[in-house]
Design a protein around this motif. Sequence first.
Motif, short mmCIF file in Angstrom:
data_model
loop_
_atom_site.label_atom_id
_atom_site.label_comp_id
_atom_site.label_asym_id
_atom_site.label_seq_id
_atom_site.Cartn_x
_atom_site.Cartn_y
_atom_site.Cartn_z
N ASP A 190 49.17 62.02 51.31
CA ASP A 190 50.13 61.37 50.41
C ASP A 190 49.60 61.36 48.97
OD1 ASP A 190 48.35 59.28 50.08
OD2 ASP A 190 49.40 57.92 51.42
N GLU A 191 50.40 60.75 48.05
CA GLU A 191 50.05 60.79 46.62
C GLU A 191 48.70 60.15 46.34
OE1 GLU A 191 53.07 58.28 47.14
OE2 GLU A 191 53.39 60.09 48.36
N THR A 207 53.64 55.92 58.07
CA THR A 207 53.55 55.50 56.67
C THR A 207 54.77 54.77 56.12
OG1 THR A 207 54.44 57.58 55.80
CG2 THR A 207 52.07 57.50 56.15
N GLN A 208 55.93 54.89 56.77
CA GLN A 208 57.12 54.29 56.18
C GLN A 208 57.49 52.96 56.80
OE1 GLN A 208 60.29 57.17 56.55
NE2 GLN A 208 60.48 57.27 54.34
N ARG A 209 58.12 52.13 55.98
CA ARG A 209 58.66 50.88 56.50
C ARG A 209 59.92 51.17 57.29
NH1 ARG A 209 57.17 45.76 53.70
NH2 ARG A 209 58.83 45.13 55.08
N LEU A 210 60.25 50.22 58.17
CA LEU A 210 61.38 50.41 59.07
C LEU A 210 62.68 50.70 58.32
CD1 LEU A 210 62.40 50.43 61.95
CD2 LEU A 210 62.74 47.96 61.80
N ALA A 214 66.41 57.36 57.00
CA ALA A 214 66.19 58.74 57.45
C ALA A 214 66.92 59.01 58.76
CB ALA A 214 64.69 59.00 57.61
N ALA A 215 66.89 58.04 59.67
CA ALA A 215 67.54 58.22 60.98
C ALA A 215 69.06 58.30 60.81
CB ALA A 215 67.15 57.07 61.91
N LEU A 216 69.62 57.48 59.94
CA LEU A 216 71.08 57.52 59.72
C LEU A 216 71.48 58.88 59.16
CD1 LEU A 216 71.66 53.95 58.20
CD2 LEU A 216 72.25 54.72 60.52
N LEU A 217 70.68 59.41 58.24
CA LEU A 217 70.99 60.72 57.67
C LEU A 217 70.85 61.82 58.72
CD1 LEU A 217 69.21 60.27 54.23
CD2 LEU A 217 71.69 60.45 54.62
N GLU A 275 67.40 58.56 48.86
CA GLU A 275 66.25 58.06 48.08
C GLU A 275 65.37 57.15 48.94
OE1 GLU A 275 67.72 56.29 44.43
OE2 GLU A 275 68.49 58.25 43.81
N LEU A 276 66.03 56.26 49.68
CA LEU A 276 65.27 55.37 50.58
C LEU A 276 64.47 56.17 51.59
CD1 LEU A 276 67.35 52.38 52.00
CD2 LEU A 276 65.29 52.31 50.60
N ALA A 277 65.11 57.20 52.15
CA ALA A 277 64.47 58.00 53.21
C ALA A 277 63.26 58.73 52.68
CB ALA A 277 65.47 59.00 53.80
N GLN A 278 63.25 58.95 51.35
CA GLN A 278 62.14 59.70 50.78
C GLN A 278 61.01 58.84 50.28
OE1 GLN A 278 63.57 63.11 48.50
NE2 GLN A 278 64.34 63.58 50.53
N SER A 279 61.25 57.53 50.24
CA SER A 279 60.15 56.71 49.78
C SER A 279 59.58 55.92 50.94
CB SER A 279 60.60 55.82 48.62
OG SER A 279 61.25 54.70 49.13
N ARG A 280 58.43 55.40 50.71
CA ARG A 280 57.65 54.82 51.78
C ARG A 280 58.00 53.38 52.06
NH1 ARG A 280 51.27 54.89 51.07
NH2 ARG A 280 51.64 57.00 51.79
N GLY A 281 58.51 52.67 51.03
CA GLY A 281 58.63 51.22 51.15
C GLY A 281 57.33 50.62 50.68
N ASP A 282 57.05 49.39 51.06
CA ASP A 282 55.85 48.72 50.56
C ASP A 282 54.62 49.00 51.39
OD1 ASP A 282 57.59 47.67 48.78
OD2 ASP A 282 57.83 45.77 49.85
N GLY A 283 53.82 50.02 50.99
CA GLY A 283 52.51 50.29 51.60
C GLY A 283 52.56 50.44 53.10
N ARG A 284 51.46 50.82 53.66
CA ARG A 284 51.42 50.91 55.12
C ARG A 284 50.33 50.01 55.65
NH1 ARG A 284 48.48 56.64 56.78
NH2 ARG A 284 47.48 57.08 54.82
#
Lengths: 202, 202
Positions: free
Chosen positions: A42-43, B116-119, B125-128, B193-202
Amino acid sequence: MTQARETVSFKPGEVILYPGVPGPRDRAFRVLEGLVRLEAVDEEGNALTLRLVRPGGYFGEEALFGHERGYFAEAVTGVLLEALPKEPTPEEVEALAQHLSQALSESYRRIERLATQRLKNRMAAALLELSETPLAKEEEGAIVLHATHDELAAAVGSVRETVTKVIGELSREGYIRSGYGKILLKDVRGLKELAQSRGDGR
Amino acid sequence: MTQARETVSFKPGEVILYPGVPGPRDRAFRVLEGLVRLEAVDEEGNALTLRLVRPGGYFGEEALFGHERGYFAEAVTGVLLEALPKEPTPEEVEALAQHLSQALSESYRRIERLATQRLKNRMAAALLELSETPLAKEEEGAIVLHATHDELAAAVGSVRETVTKVIGELSREGYIRSGYGKILLKDVRGLKELAQSRGDGR
């Protein structure tokens, strides 16, 4: 008709393939010796192991099919690779398909573990997986893994700080003995039990 | 020489393959119509989607290679399948290898998302992903998914209660409109955009 095979070697830590659309000179590889790690980074530079490729296994097959590669391939140990020809024989394609099918099964288990298991149980599974790679040596009758906490974090999809905590827990509970860059597996059967259970809920 | 192809159909909800070592009558399949879900199911009956197989895709290829199957295959919609012969042609094996390579790439992304991603971001991503399957219909210019919260939980590796909370959040924030067994995608670009970002840390 026998074909001369092209081999290529890499030193520990060298990057063999980068993410992206394969170019005309890109090749698919079969591992002859050593261990290759496919990983996402990751970044912030955190690595996540996607798959370990051991001798007999294939990677970089996107070059044959033309779709985008989503991973870095890195030599974990010194590795010797065979570069596949651009047009592999039907036997080679079949061996590749068989390997990919196995790799897909392994990735299903990985997905299952990530979705349902606690980190401690995933760590037990990762230690056992690594114990079947060239990173493991037998020393005085026990299996010793040569892996840093960063490498373990990449293996389980976590970060070093958290891994250090879990490794401490596994040590105190007598499953492993942990030293600098080294982990001795003291209780393989116990680790197997841990790896098979989920931990507390998901 | 053309070979007559064996086809077989299943109704929504029917189980096509069970986990285990493939028997001599087991076959590999290519999806001709409909949607197949490969899933793991735990002791409490919680399902986890491992992969969705759309028309053109293959599954059950363990039957060709003889290794153990770790998943259930279930018809999500009505499906029509082609059963592969025990000894597929080289062209078929190559098409299979190509599909498996793609499926492996998708599972790498899945592993990355889970690690790495928040739910909430995984749900986007799942909806897309589901919007590109036969579960999606276009209604009055918008994409409508026909999926229960249980199915969404299986898709993201969570449980229904948690999914209901996240779906509520996405609704309040204007990304989707949620009804009984139905989700309308109101803001596809925002979901991307949401699907491409991680959310708040892992």
